[in-house]
Design a protein around this motif. Sequence first.
Motif, mmCIF file in Angstrom:
data_model
loop_
_atom_site.group_PDB
_atom_site.id
_atom_site.type_symbol
_atom_site.label_atom_id
_atom_site.label_comp_id
_atom_site.label_asym_id
_atom_site.label_seq_id
_atom_site.Cartn_x
_atom_site.Cartn_y
_atom_site.Cartn_z
ATOM 1 N N LEU A 29 -27.866 -45.594 59.883
ATOM 2 C CA LEU A 29 -28.027 -46.283 58.856
ATOM 3 C C LEU A 29 -29.211 -47.541 59.414
ATOM 4 C CD1 LEU A 29 -24.390 -47.183 57.829
ATOM 5 C CD2 LEU A 29 -25.989 -45.448 56.579
ATOM 6 N N GLY A 30 -29.582 -47.343 60.633
ATOM 7 C CA GLY A 30 -30.467 -48.374 61.183
ATOM 8 C C GLY A 30 -30.198 -49.734 61.371
ATOM 9 N N LEU A 31 -28.693 -49.838 61.827
ATOM 10 C CA LEU A 31 -28.091 -51.222 61.677
ATOM 11 C C LEU A 31 -28.168 -51.331 63.656
ATOM 12 C CD1 LEU A 31 -24.999 -50.674 59.934
ATOM 13 C CD2 LEU A 31 -27.052 -51.824 59.151
ATOM 14 N N HIS A 32 -28.295 -52.757 63.827
ATOM 15 C CA HIS A 32 -28.529 -53.194 65.197
ATOM 16 C C HIS A 32 -27.274 -54.266 65.574
ATOM 17 C CE1 HIS A 32 -32.428 -51.192 65.431
ATOM 18 N NE2 HIS A 32 -32.560 -51.734 64.300
ATOM 19 N N ASN A 33 -26.999 -54.273 66.706
ATOM 20 C CA ASN A 33 -26.194 -55.289 67.392
ATOM 21 C C ASN A 33 -24.772 -55.227 66.938
ATOM 22 O OD1 ASN A 33 -28.235 -56.805 68.787
ATOM 23 N ND2 ASN A 33 -28.903 -57.581 66.734
ATOM 24 N N ILE A 34 -24.311 -53.915 66.868
ATOM 25 C CA ILE A 34 -22.965 -53.465 66.310
ATOM 26 C C ILE A 34 -22.047 -53.343 67.537
ATOM 27 C CG2 ILE A 34 -21.383 -51.718 65.175
ATOM 28 C CD1 ILE A 34 -23.078 -53.064 63.230
ATOM 29 N N PRO A 35 -20.896 -53.929 67.697
ATOM 30 C CA PRO A 35 -20.078 -53.803 68.736
ATOM 31 C C PRO A 35 -19.659 -52.440 68.994
ATOM 32 C CG PRO A 35 -19.003 -55.545 67.389
ATOM 33 C CD PRO A 35 -20.331 -54.911 66.604
ATOM 34 N N ARG A 36 -19.462 -52.118 70.362
ATOM 35 C CA ARG A 36 -18.933 -50.628 70.720
ATOM 36 C C ARG A 36 -17.684 -50.048 70.643
ATOM 37 N NH1 ARG A 36 -23.711 -48.277 73.025
ATOM 38 N NH2 ARG A 36 -22.429 -46.547 73.709
ATOM 39 N N GLN A 37 -16.810 -51.382 70.803
ATOM 40 C CA GLN A 37 -15.233 -51.126 70.484
ATOM 41 C C GLN A 37 -14.864 -50.567 69.105
ATOM 42 O OE1 GLN A 37 -12.201 -52.102 68.859
ATOM 43 N NE2 GLN A 37 -11.213 -51.425 70.615
ATOM 44 N N PHE A 38 -14.174 -49.654 68.977
ATOM 45 C CA PHE A 38 -14.079 -48.581 68.068
ATOM 46 C C PHE A 38 -13.794 -49.408 66.576
ATOM 47 C CE2 PHE A 38 -11.751 -45.896 64.701
ATOM 48 C CZ PHE A 38 -12.831 -45.293 64.603
ATOM 49 N N PHE A 39 -12.869 -50.154 66.716
ATOM 50 C CA PHE A 39 -12.243 -51.025 65.623
ATOM 51 C C PHE A 39 -13.207 -52.156 65.110
ATOM 52 C CE2 PHE A 39 -8.384 -49.330 67.720
ATOM 53 C CZ PHE A 39 -7.680 -48.576 66.855
ATOM 54 N N LEU A 40 -13.873 -52.820 66.020
ATOM 55 C CA LEU A 40 -14.759 -53.824 65.727
ATOM 56 C C LEU A 40 -15.956 -53.071 65.225
ATOM 57 C CD1 LEU A 40 -14.562 -56.112 68.765
ATOM 58 C CD2 LEU A 40 -13.697 -56.640 66.428
ATOM 59 N N GLN A 41 -16.232 -51.863 65.786
ATOM 60 C CA GLN A 41 -17.354 -51.229 65.099
ATOM 61 C C GLN A 41 -17.383 -50.680 63.517
ATOM 62 O OE1 GLN A 41 -18.491 -46.921 66.566
ATOM 63 N NE2 GLN A 41 -19.447 -48.266 67.910
ATOM 64 N N VAL A 42 -16.080 -50.326 63.377
ATOM 65 C CA VAL A 42 -15.856 -49.861 62.128
ATOM 66 C C VAL A 42 -15.940 -51.007 60.925
ATOM 67 C CG1 VAL A 42 -13.837 -49.256 60.469
ATOM 68 C CG2 VAL A 42 -14.290 -48.017 62.641
ATOM 69 N N TYR A 43 -15.340 -52.473 61.614
ATOM 70 C CA TYR A 43 -15.461 -53.523 60.659
ATOM 71 C C TYR A 43 -16.752 -53.709 60.340
ATOM 72 C CZ TYR A 43 -14.844 -58.563 59.246
ATOM 73 O OH TYR A 43 -15.067 -59.582 58.820
ATOM 74 N N HIS A 44 -17.661 -53.997 61.451
ATOM 75 C CA HIS A 44 -19.073 -54.457 61.394
ATOM 76 C C HIS A 44 -19.872 -53.677 60.656
ATOM 77 C CE1 HIS A 44 -18.675 -58.321 63.791
ATOM 78 N NE2 HIS A 44 -18.091 -57.702 64.305
ATOM 79 N N THR A 45 -19.638 -52.290 60.835
ATOM 80 C CA THR A 45 -20.531 -51.233 60.020
ATOM 81 C C THR A 45 -20.126 -51.302 58.466
ATOM 82 O OG1 THR A 45 -20.220 -49.764 61.919
ATOM 83 C CG2 THR A 45 -21.118 -48.814 59.807
ATOM 84 N N PHE A 46 -19.198 -51.483 58.051
ATOM 85 C CA PHE A 46 -18.712 -51.604 56.847
ATOM 86 C C PHE A 46 -19.318 -52.998 56.252
ATOM 87 C CE2 PHE A 46 -16.108 -47.881 57.346
ATOM 88 C CZ PHE A 46 -16.580 -47.157 56.400
ATOM 89 N N GLN A 47 -19.030 -54.172 56.919
ATOM 90 C CA GLN A 47 -19.459 -55.143 56.629
ATOM 91 C C GLN A 47 -20.994 -55.469 56.373
ATOM 92 O OE1 GLN A 47 -19.495 -58.729 59.429
ATOM 93 N NE2 GLN A 47 -18.272 -59.880 58.130
ATOM 94 N N ARG A 48 -21.838 -54.808 57.217
ATOM 95 C CA ARG A 48 -23.220 -54.966 57.272
ATOM 96 C C ARG A 48 -23.978 -53.610 56.514
ATOM 97 N NH1 ARG A 48 -24.877 -56.255 63.043
ATOM 98 N NH2 ARG A 48 -27.014 -55.979 61.918
ATOM 99 N N ILE A 49 -23.079 -52.859 55.659
ATOM 100 C CA ILE A 49 -23.803 -51.665 55.273
ATOM 101 C C ILE A 49 -25.246 -52.019 54.218
ATOM 102 C CG2 ILE A 49 -22.374 -51.563 53.221
ATOM 103 C CD1 ILE A 49 -21.971 -48.411 54.102
ATOM 104 N N GLY A 50 -24.858 -53.347 53.803
ATOM 105 C CA GLY A 50 -26.046 -53.588 52.970
ATOM 106 C C GLY A 50 -27.196 -53.743 53.747
ATOM 107 N N GLU A 51 -27.548 -53.818 54.995
ATOM 108 C CA GLU A 51 -28.448 -53.966 55.729
ATOM 109 C C GLU A 51 -29.296 -52.642 56.123
ATOM 110 O OE1 GLU A 51 -27.784 -56.493 59.018
ATOM 111 O OE2 GLU A 51 -26.432 -57.699 57.918
ATOM 112 N N THR A 52 -28.525 -51.562 55.580
ATOM 113 C CA THR A 52 -29.191 -50.223 55.753
ATOM 114 C C THR A 52 -30.392 -50.136 55.737
ATOM 115 O OG1 THR A 52 -27.074 -49.270 55.248
ATOM 116 C CG2 THR A 52 -28.885 -48.015 55.361
#
Length: 624
Positions: A162-185
């Motif tokens: 998706l071309g996202l940056h500064n996403i945490p590597r811990q799995f649960f945080l990663q899932v949360y931040h990926t969906f939260q910032r999906i609009g920045e794809t």
Amino acid sequence: MAEWDREAPERCCSYHTVQRRLPVLRWLPQYSLQWLQLDLIAGVTVGLTVVPQALAYAEVAGLPVQYGLYSSFMGCFVYCLLGTSKDVTLGPTAIMSLMVSSYAFHDPAYAILLTFLSGCIQLAMGLLNLGFLLDFVSCPVIKGFTSAASVTISFNQVKNILGLHNIPRQFFLQVYHTFQRIGETRAGDALLGLVCLAVLMGLRAMKGHIPRIRRVELLSVRISRLIIWATATARNALVVLFAGLVAYSFQGMGSQPFTLTGATPQGLPPFQLPPFSKAEANSTVPFSEMVQDLGAGLAVVPLMGLMETVAIAKAFASQNNYRIDPNQELLAMGLTNLLGSFVSSYPVTGSFGRTAVNAQTGVCTPAGGLITGTLVLLSLAYLTSFFYYIPKAALAAVIICAVAPMFDARIFRTLWRVKRTGTTSNLLCMPAWGSISSPQRANSCSFHGLDLVPLCVTFLLCFWEVQYGIMAGMLVSGVLLLYTIARPRIKLSEQGVLLMQPASGLHFPAVESLRDAMHRWALAVSPPRCVILDCTHVSSMDYTVVMGLADLLQEFQKRGVTLTFFGLQGHVLQVLLSADLEGFQHFPSLEEAEKGHGAELDDRSRVLLHSTSENMLPASGLIQ
């Protein structure tokens, strides 16, 4: 004794011993031109696979991409000399990269030190013949870990797709931040990533449906099939090359819609000692502190690396009809990591995907690895400037397609069916347990299909931390194993005299179970019953069990009934005779034991029951 001492050095230095420690001496004298041709084809094919995968796996490990290539050549050369499998290729893998990401803090210094220490541990295990320790890691734990790793690694690459940056590597945080910032794809990265995924999956599916090439077919047909097969096999390299050319074209036009890998240092890695300390801004981290920081990784990384390599070697050895030496595989693995740490490698292990490619291309000896290693070195020497234009979305697609098959949904379904079958069998048998208490029935029914428990525990906890998942799974498996020792299956039959038959050896945790069974079925009833203990399947007995039997013999004598033994194996009988138990009687056969009691059991009326740990009853399930 002196003669034995003089012969020992000769045996240690014999040609057979040297051959066993240097397996290259077995096949090198027989090497032929035909083998060279096949090894050359296999080596080039695997080399085209390993270069793009190495770049991608370095991203999984949280290290600069060049470290993936630094980790890809040493195993090729060392395994050629020391390996016992013609198919196995050592190098960076998705599983090992994930664990390096967890334990090395995305710091090359920690990753290289972890490689050195892992190599030392693996080498020591091989020299001490400790390969049997891997047998204590059960299949459900391995499957749970690899399935969780597949999900974790795949989702870890979604941010690059998706071309996202500064996403945490811990799995649960990663899932949360990926969906939260999906609009920045980023549209360019997403489009390229999805196209690469589609092409890779299509080529993989195509490869599985290519018919075998036969000599009787037309030359044009054989050539076309060979081209399709080569394209499908080298799909990773071709997709990365295509994506790099597209990115280069956009760069030439003055725009860049993709996130690129960036500058990669050119040239071979320096040959130097691993970092035994680490310089920081205002201080130096000493060796002891670095080891403490690595923590559980010093146990988990060597163990999982050895397990993965030996499992792959055994699988392909069975498939291709040859044998491997697990302890020699440990030596090859340990020396690879030990020497790899001097060229800035992170921990490596056997790669299932590249080993499969190696086998399918008809490799004849480990010499194919020399070709693969040479290609990696050439890539480092001359091609690193081209890596700048490789889009991260393309590497992410390569990783996702490589790890997706690791998710084994069938194991969950299989173990669930086993659980349901076992539970159903118990429900059908429960009405037959007229004289057994409800708690015992509940306990018995719950111990069917329990392999699902370590599988699920490992799978779920690995999303939190890899080490917690693996350790918890091994702990649960160990508890279940110990339960079968502490509560051995005991078959019962009863008509006047009670016949009890333990299904395995008796060890100290089983004393209470045996005592409870005898109290429940013989001493706590009115009138008390005599017992014949069938020890046919008892192959071992420790001191605590002997003392427990001594107590039981005294209790039987107080109640005016007897406890006799038959079917004792020679060494077990010797243990009991040495203990000089009061009232101990043993007979060589059941018939003599029955005569000793003055009772005859009708075989047709004998019905077997199972005590606490298993309730696989016959159709009637009644005590006659």
